[in-house]
Motif scaffolding. Structure first.
Motif, PDB file in Angstrom:
ATOM      1  N   UNK A  40      18.168  44.483 -18.688  1.00 41.41           N
ATOM      2  CA  UNK A  40      18.657  45.215 -17.516  1.00 41.41           C
ATOM      3  C   UNK A  40      20.058  45.798 -17.714  1.00 41.41           C
ATOM      4  N   UNK A  41      20.644  45.622 -18.881  1.00 39.20           N
ATOM      5  CA  UNK A  41      21.949  46.215 -19.160  1.00 39.20           C
ATOM      6  C   UNK A  41      21.854  47.746 -19.178  1.00 39.20           C
ATOM      7  N   UNK A  42      22.963  48.456 -19.004  1.00 45.95           N
ATOM      8  CA  UNK A  42      22.925  49.928 -18.981  1.00 45.95           C
ATOM      9  C   UNK A  42      22.278  50.541 -20.220  1.00 45.95           C
ATOM     10  N   UNK A  43      22.391  49.888 -21.371  1.00 43.62           N
ATOM     11  CA  UNK A  43      21.765  50.409 -22.584  1.00 43.62           C
ATOM     12  C   UNK A  43      20.528  49.610 -22.959  1.00 43.62           C
ATOM     13  N   UNK A  44      20.070  48.742 -22.061  1.00 37.42           N
ATOM     14  CA  UNK A  44      18.828  48.020 -22.281  1.00 37.42           C
ATOM     15  C   UNK A  44      18.909  46.825 -23.194  1.00 37.42           C
ATOM     16  N   UNK A  45      20.118  46.329 -23.497  1.00 33.47           N
ATOM     17  CA  UNK A  45      20.242  45.171 -24.387  1.00 33.47           C
ATOM     18  C   UNK A  45      21.617  44.527 -24.230  1.00 33.47           C
ATOM     19  N   UNK A  46      21.701  43.268 -24.643  1.00 34.49           N
ATOM     20  CA  UNK A  46      22.938  42.482 -24.543  1.00 34.49           C
ATOM     21  C   UNK A  46      24.083  43.076 -25.335  1.00 34.49           C
ATOM     22  N   UNK A  47      23.788  43.939 -26.287  1.00 29.81           N
ATOM     23  CA  UNK A  47      24.803  44.437 -27.215  1.00 29.81           C
ATOM     24  C   UNK A  47      25.987  45.107 -26.520  1.00 29.81           C
ATOM     25  N   UNK A  48      25.785  45.583 -25.299  1.00 30.57           N
ATOM     26  CA  UNK A  48      26.876  46.260 -24.592  1.00 30.57           C
ATOM     27  C   UNK A  48      28.060  45.317 -24.390  1.00 30.57           C
ATOM     28  N   UNK A  49      27.814  44.035 -24.268  1.00 26.80           N
ATOM     29  CA  UNK A  49      28.881  43.068 -24.024  1.00 26.80           C
ATOM     30  C   UNK A  49      29.878  43.034 -25.193  1.00 26.80           C
TER      31      UNK A  49
END
Length: 328
Positions: A40-49
């Protein structure tokens, strides 16, 4: 190694940019299972963190000059997203054969894409960084990246302090390193278990042997879980050796059938790399500690055609196309 203070500092840095994802009860799958849907992240994955924290931690002049990374897609998208917010140029070196859905999404966010043979992604990144004066922000082998990914574990500990087992995907090991750091600091008795594809099981191999045992690119690229095809680094191996309580591997068929199950039972779109933890819960319970369990769904950037095929296969009760094949 990083500490819980590093993770807390990262949490402050990503507030308002990364989504604080909820814990979703998954009682249609198991009575003691919760999902952490990083899809559900803006880019669809945890990597944004990790990408946001690493970019925000750079000096202003370095951000202005631009950054570069290598990625099969999710970290590249995340860095492109972060660069767009702070006005930093982003170059992403992607392996040939990376999922089109990830390549197009990364380009749409404004990144320059350079495709290379998979074995050349790191060397080409280093060359371009030197040529253009760019700062390298790697997908996992970086303290700020690990601290940023650790905010997943921080949120789990805050939202379900009685958690007993946390299942986390393992590719390069940045997410698992960060989550294990946060969870073990805040809930010492909780077990943090890594999960990876059996066809890219270098982390399980390394932890069993007590030393870093990288697998060849050809071996790791057999799995359909493209986000987990990377090898551990010395930095992530050190974290996992000290803070992970165990690791299990899952088969290609287990991964693919779980993608379809998550879509139908929980209404979550998970890519194969994000489905491995739920696959472990479903198919390897005898290898896991008992108790209240959180499975981190790492991402949802799946090729629509693959998802459609898996849902049709489940409806027809046939083996999923691609199980056990060489992918990418």
């Amino acid at each position: 190694m990083i500490s819980i203070d590093d993770v807390r500092a990262a949490a402050k840095n990503i507030t308002g940019i990364a989504v604080r994802t909820p814990l979703l009860p998954a009682w249609t799958i198991g009575p003691d299972l919760w999902l952490k849907p990083e899809s559900l992240q803006p880019v669809g994955a945890f990597k944004v963190r990790g990408a946001v924290h690493a970019l925000m931690s750079l000096p202003e002049e370095a951000r202005a000059a631009g950054v570069i990374t290598h990625s099969s897609g999710n970290h590249g998208q995340a860095l492109a997203y972060a660069g767009r917010i702070v006005g930093s140029p982003v170059v992403v070196v992607m392996p040939e054969g990376a999922p089109t859905v990830k390549l197009e999404a990364t380009r749409a966010l404004g990144a320059e894409i350079i495709e290379v043979p998979p074995a050349e992604r790191e060397s080409r990144t280093a060359e371009l960084a030197a040529e253009r004066g760019l700062t390298i922000i790697p997908p996992y082998d970086h303290r700020d990246i690990i601290a940023g990914q650790g905010t997943v574990g921080l949120e789990i500990a805050e939202d379900l302090p009685e958690v007993e087992v946390v299942l986390v995907p393992v590719g390069g090991g940045g997410l698992a390193s960060g989550v294990a750091t946060a969870v073990k600091a805040l809930i010492p008795n909780a077990a943090v278990i890594g999960v990876e594809p059996a066809l890219a099981g270098d982390a399980a191999d390394s932890l069993a042997q007590g030393e870093l045992r990288p697998w060849s690119t050809e071996d790791r690229y057999r799995t359909v879980a493209d986000g987990l095809r990377t090898s551990l680094s010395e930095l992530t191996f050190t974290h996992l050796r000290e803070r992970l309580d165990g690791i299990v591997t899952v088969s290609e068929e287990e991964i693919l059938t779980t993608v379809a199950l998550l879509a139908r039972s929980t209404r979550l779109v998970a890519e194969p790399s994000g489905a491995v933890t739920t696959a472990a819960y479903l198919h390897h319970r005898d290898e896991l500690p008992p108790g209240r369990t959180v499975a981190v769904v790492g991402g949802g950037n799946i090729d629509p055609a693959l998802l459609a095929g898996l849902l049709i296969a489940e409806e027809l009760d046939t083996p999923p196309a691609g199980a056990g094949r060489v992918a990418g």
